[in-house]
Motif scaffolding. Structure first.
Motif, PDB file in Angstrom:
ATOM      1  N   ILE A   1       0.829  -1.212   0.000  1.00  0.00           N
ATOM      2  CA  ILE A   1       0.000   0.000   0.000  1.00  0.00           C
ATOM      3  C   ILE A   1       0.862   1.260   0.000  1.00  0.00           C
ATOM      4  CG2 ILE A   1      -1.682   1.321   1.340  1.00  0.00           C
ATOM      5  CD1 ILE A   1      -2.715  -1.444   2.393  1.00  0.00           C
ATOM      6  N   LEU A   2       1.841   1.309   0.890  1.00  0.00           N
ATOM      7  CA  LEU A   2       2.681   2.507   0.983  1.00  0.00           C
ATOM      8  C   LEU A   2       3.511   2.689  -0.289  1.00  0.00           C
ATOM      9  CD1 LEU A   2       3.846   2.400   4.714  1.00  0.00           C
ATOM     10  CD2 LEU A   2       1.904   3.607   3.714  1.00  0.00           C
ATOM     11  N   ASP A   3       3.977   1.599  -0.874  1.00  0.00           N
ATOM     12  CA  ASP A   3       4.697   1.700  -2.152  1.00  0.00           C
ATOM     13  C   ASP A   3       3.788   2.285  -3.230  1.00  0.00           C
ATOM     14  OD1 ASP A   3       6.987   0.639  -1.042  1.00  0.00           O
ATOM     15  OD2 ASP A   3       6.682  -1.386  -1.857  1.00  0.00           O
ATOM     16  N   LYS A   4       2.528   1.870  -3.223  1.00  0.00           N
ATOM     17  CA  LYS A   4       1.560   2.375  -4.204  1.00  0.00           C
ATOM     18  C   LYS A   4       1.379   3.883  -4.051  1.00  0.00           C
ATOM     19  CE  LYS A   4      -1.712   2.119  -7.335  1.00  0.00           C
ATOM     20  NZ  LYS A   4      -1.431   1.747  -8.736  1.00  0.00           N
ATOM     21  N   LEU A   5       1.280   4.357  -2.813  1.00  0.00           N
ATOM     22  CA  LEU A   5       1.100   5.793  -2.572  1.00  0.00           C
ATOM     23  C   LEU A   5       2.314   6.586  -3.054  1.00  0.00           C
ATOM     24  CD1 LEU A   5      -1.361   4.818  -1.012  1.00  0.00           C
ATOM     25  CD2 LEU A   5      -0.655   6.231   0.910  1.00  0.00           C
ATOM     26  N   GLU A   6       3.500   6.056  -2.801  1.00  0.00           N
ATOM     27  CA  GLU A   6       4.717   6.749  -3.236  1.00  0.00           C
ATOM     28  C   GLU A   6       4.819   6.750  -4.758  1.00  0.00           C
ATOM     29  OE1 GLU A   6       7.990   6.506   0.287  1.00  0.00           O
ATOM     30  OE2 GLU A   6       7.923   4.787  -1.067  1.00  0.00           O
TER      31      GLU A   6
ATOM     32  N   MET B   1       3.817  10.438  -2.983  1.00  0.00           N
ATOM     33  CA  MET B   1       3.911  10.642  -1.543  1.00  0.00           C
ATOM     34  C   MET B   1       5.236  10.087  -1.024  1.00  0.00           C
ATOM     35  SD  MET B   1      -0.092   9.811  -0.675  1.00  0.00           S
ATOM     36  CE  MET B   1       0.061  10.108   1.082  1.00  0.00           C
ATOM     37  N   ASP B   2       6.307  10.702  -1.513  1.00  0.00           N
ATOM     38  CA  ASP B   2       7.652  10.246  -1.182  1.00  0.00           C
ATOM     39  C   ASP B   2       7.940  10.419   0.307  1.00  0.00           C
ATOM     40  OD1 ASP B   2       8.036   9.766  -3.880  1.00  0.00           O
ATOM     41  OD2 ASP B   2       8.844  11.774  -4.245  1.00  0.00           O
ATOM     42  N   GLY B   3       8.663   9.452   0.863  1.00  0.00           N
ATOM     43  CA  GLY B   3       9.103   9.550   2.260  1.00  0.00           C
ATOM     44  C   GLY B   3       8.001   9.359   3.275  1.00  0.00           C
ATOM     45  N   ILE B   4       6.901   8.712   2.884  1.00  0.00           N
ATOM     46  CA  ILE B   4       5.775   8.605   3.816  1.00  0.00           C
ATOM     47  C   ILE B   4       6.139   7.801   5.062  1.00  0.00           C
ATOM     48  CG2 ILE B   4       4.773   6.608   2.595  1.00  0.00           C
ATOM     49  CD1 ILE B   4       2.009   7.765   3.406  1.00  0.00           C
ATOM     50  N   ARG B   5       6.967   6.781   4.913  1.00  0.00           N
ATOM     51  CA  ARG B   5       7.331   5.981   6.078  1.00  0.00           C
ATOM     52  C   ARG B   5       8.065   6.815   7.121  1.00  0.00           C
ATOM     53  NH1 ARG B   5       7.444   2.759   1.657  1.00  0.00           N
ATOM     54  NH2 ARG B   5       6.724   0.572   1.801  1.00  0.00           N
ATOM     55  N   ASP B   6       8.941   7.709   6.669  1.00  0.00           N
ATOM     56  CA  ASP B   6       9.704   8.544   7.599  1.00  0.00           C
ATOM     57  C   ASP B   6       8.842   9.609   8.258  1.00  0.00           C
ATOM     58  OD1 ASP B   6      12.020   7.168   6.972  1.00  0.00           O
ATOM     59  OD2 ASP B   6      12.581   8.562   5.362  1.00  0.00           O
ATOM     60  N   ALA B   7       7.670   9.888   7.681  1.00  0.00           N
ATOM     61  CA  ALA B   7       6.796  10.936   8.223  1.00  0.00           C
ATOM     62  C   ALA B   7       5.816  10.413   9.268  1.00  0.00           C
ATOM     63  CB  ALA B   7       6.009  11.596   7.088  1.00  0.00           C
ATOM     64  N   ILE B   8       5.779   9.091   9.488  1.00  0.00           N
ATOM     65  CA  ILE B   8       4.780   8.502  10.392  1.00  0.00           C
ATOM     66  C   ILE B   8       5.169   8.728  11.847  1.00  0.00           C
ATOM     67  CG2 ILE B   8       3.675   6.355  11.131  1.00  0.00           C
ATOM     68  CD1 ILE B   8       4.074   5.318   8.251  1.00  0.00           C
ATOM     69  N   VAL B   9       4.248   9.365  12.585  1.00  0.00           N
ATOM     70  CA  VAL B   9       4.423   9.591  14.031  1.00  0.00           C
ATOM     71  C   VAL B   9       3.621   8.562  14.821  1.00  0.00           C
ATOM     72  CG1 VAL B   9       4.084  11.242  15.918  1.00  0.00           C
ATOM     73  CG2 VAL B   9       4.800  12.060  13.662  1.00  0.00           C
ATOM     74  N   THR B  10       2.398   8.321  14.403  1.00  0.00           N
ATOM     75  CA  THR B  10       1.557   7.304  15.037  1.00  0.00           C
ATOM     76  C   THR B  10       0.978   6.408  13.941  1.00  0.00           C
ATOM     77  OG1 THR B  10      -0.561   8.483  14.924  1.00  0.00           O
ATOM     78  CG2 THR B  10       0.886   9.005  16.768  1.00  0.00           C
ATOM     79  N   GLU B  11       0.725   5.150  14.284  1.00  0.00           N
ATOM     80  CA  GLU B  11       0.168   4.226  13.301  1.00  0.00           C
ATOM     81  C   GLU B  11      -0.735   3.212  13.972  1.00  0.00           C
ATOM     82  OE1 GLU B  11       1.557   1.103   9.748  1.00  0.00           O
ATOM     83  OE2 GLU B  11       3.024   2.413  10.734  1.00  0.00           O
ATOM     84  N   ASP B  12      -1.937   3.082  13.428  1.00  0.00           N
ATOM     85  CA  ASP B  12      -2.873   2.044  13.842  1.00  0.00           C
ATOM     86  C   ASP B  12      -3.472   1.445  12.580  1.00  0.00           C
ATOM     87  OD1 ASP B  12      -3.385   2.140  16.978  1.00  0.00           O
ATOM     88  OD2 ASP B  12      -3.148   4.209  16.291  1.00  0.00           O
ATOM     89  N   SER B  13      -4.105   0.290  12.723  1.00  0.00           N
ATOM     90  CA  SER B  13      -4.687  -0.357  11.544  1.00  0.00           C
ATOM     91  C   SER B  13      -5.916  -1.161  11.939  1.00  0.00           C
ATOM     92  CB  SER B  13      -3.654  -1.273  10.872  1.00  0.00           C
ATOM     93  OG  SER B  13      -3.256  -2.296  11.769  1.00  0.00           O
TER      94      SER B  13
END
Length: 537
Positions: free
Chosen positions: A430-435, A440-452
């Motif tokens: 999913i995140l690869d698709k967004l990038e 949406m480059d660098g989305i992983r580095d921008a994550i402060v909180t994450e739930d699913s």
């Protein structure tokens, strides 16, 4: 107490047709039913197993970020207004709605095979002239523009047929629509023929606009029902006109504000709301509802039940062991709609290319839907819906941040699906698709909180069938639009409401479902068709 509240309480105590109704489940449909019934003078007890009401329209708050957990797109606000009008209330006193236009932003991945090697972006706007101009610029020609306008005209016609035969009444199949239409006149025949029975949403869309990117966008007018456009009946094309006519709206405070407003109205009308109260069984006597039994062993006597639980699970679990349950299972041809993976990402930045609502499309929709609905496996190249609400309400995230909601449709829960093991890899897909597709480059580095939330979590949290977000699938080119009817003929005093009952899923439809269940129950009570099986004290 207001004058309206006083009138409602007087009606409840004096009307000989007033009944005690238990609403099982406090989702949007259950809340809608409860409000309408109480406004019409009935005594209502609403029970929900969770510690909140609103069902999937829940909220997640963490470290200064606020996420709507379930539905995020509000269309057809007129349906919600009608619920408030039942109690002589103005919805605007309870909710602030902000119009969103453009309604969506669409991101398409470059595909050299289709002649579009670069990533492209298309905005969906409500105004027809503006949308036609967008399409001319996007495609470099007139065909998509003209085809889109003709499609919306077809959609308008289908919307009209739905209004006349399908909405605001209990319908369980094609025969019920004929009863509504009365004598089988030439006018009725014309309406039935206009439904394009035997054709799918995708075939109607592509007969007007074959351009692959635009047709893929148009398919997603039906994304509210969680079904494949290649298998869904053409009548669902009417959703496009419904959306373009009334627009897309954002309730200030998020879509969670909708159940909060309905809960407030229910309280004003005297509804007894019991959270943390799990209903394990609907009790019957002589083929009629007599009460419900809670997980704590309490039996609540009542004259009627509105079940906002999934239709199949209502019969399979709450009525287990009854003739009605056995007969329902024999005739049960219903398939769960799709499920989904939802990522709730608190980011320390915003992506300025995003609007409030965004679709980041797969390269091959036919392959995508084949994986989800036929193979029963997550699509390797999925379409992602992304909600970025700070553009409308900055307070949902710390300054400069974003409360990103990402939904990818997946198959409903199958045996062998272990989402605890599957999620990490699919998160990366999913995140690869967004990038790759939305920049949406660098989305992983921008994550402060994450739930699913996964299909397994949805199944357990909301008591839906096999983790289906949208109730029952709308598959079948002839009768796929039909869901179990709201007024049940096999158990007197039982009514269904929600995404797995008529008229189906999506915020306005489940609100309408709740209204219909309440309306036919009230009609039956006033017509003397509900015997007093339980206490109305």
């Amino acid at each position: 107490m207001t004058a309206t509240e006083s009138h409602s309480n007087t009606t409840r105590s004096e009307s000989p047709s007033a009944k005690h109704v238990v609403v099982v489940g406090g989702g949007l449909a259950g809340l809608s039913s409860a409000c309408v019934l109480a406004a019409r003078g009935h005594q209502v007890t609403l029970c929900d197993k969770n510690d909140w009401v609103g069902g999937k329209a829940a909220v997640l708050s963490t470290e200064g970020y606020r996420f709507d957990m379930g539905p995020t797109i509000l269309t057809l606000p007129s349906v919600l207004r009608r619920v408030f009008a039942e109690a002589d209330r103005d919805m605007d006193d309870y909710l602030t709605l902000l119009p969103l236009d453009p309604q969506w932003r669409c991101f398409f991945e470059g595909n050299p095979e289709s002649g579009t090697p670069d990533n492209t972006v298309l905005d969906l706007v409500a105004d027809m002239d503006a949308m036609k101009q967008h399409l001319r610029e996007f495609t470099g020609g007139e065909a998509a523009s003209a085809g889109y306008e003709k499609f919306i005209e077809v959609s308008k016609q289908l919307h009209g047929v739905s209004d006349r035969f399908f909405f605001w009444r209990s319908i369980g199949g094609l025969a019920d629509t004929m009863e509504v239409g009365g004598a089988f006149s030439a006018a009725v025949l014309k309406d039935v023929m206009s439904l394009r029975m035997g054709r799918s949403v995708a075939s109607v869309v592509r007969s007007h606009v074959p351009e692959p990117r635009v047709s893929q966008m148009m398919d997603h007018f039906t994304q509210y029902v969680g079904s494949s456009p290649y298998a869904s009946p053409a009548v669902l094309c009417g959703i496009a006109h419904m959306q373009t006519e009334e627009g897309i709206w954002y309730p200030l405070g998020g879509t969670r504000a909708v159940p909060e407003a309905l809960s407030r109205l229910a309280g004003e009308l005297g509804v007894d709301i019991r959270t943390g109260t799990d209903i394990l069984r609907i009790e019957t006597s002589g083929g009629a509802v007599s009460g419900v039994t809670t997980a704590g062993g309490e039996t609540i006597a009542c004259d009627a039940v509105v079940s906002n639980c999934d239709a199949v699970r209502t019969y399979r679990e709450l009525l287990e062991g009854t003739d009605a349950s056995a007969n329902f299972e024999k005739k049960n041809h219903h398939e769960a709609a799709c499920s989904g993976v939802v990522l709730y990402l608190g980011l320390n930045r915003r992506y300025e290319q995003l609007l409030h609502h965004n679709f980041i499309f797969s390269q091959d929709p036919e392959e995508e839907f084949d994986y989800i609905y036929k193979k029963g496996q997550p699509a390797p190249d999925p379409t992602a819906y992304v909600c970025a609400p700070t553009i409308s309400e900055p307070e949902v995230a710390p300054a400069g941040g974003e409360a990103l909601y990402i939904l990818v449709h997946t198959p409903y829960l199958r045996s062998g699906h272990d989402w605890k093991a599957m999620l990490p890899d699919y998160r990366n897909v999913i995140l690869d698709k967004l990038e790759r597709t939305a920049g949406m480059d660098g989305i992983r580095d921008a994550i402060v909180t994450e739930d699913s939330l996964t299909p397994e979590g949805i199944h357990n949290r909301y008591r839906v069938l096999n983790g289906a977000i949208y109730g029952l699938a709308s598959h079948g080119k002839f009768t796929g639009a039909f869901k179990p009817g709201n007024r049940r003929k096999d158990v007197r005093g039982l009514y269904l409401a929600g995404g797995a009952a008529h008229p189906g899923p999506g915020m306005p439809m489940v609100l309408m479902s709740g209204w219909i269940a309440a309306d036919v129950l009230d009609q039956d009570a006033r017509g003397g068709k509900l015997a007093t099986a339980g206490s109305t004290a």
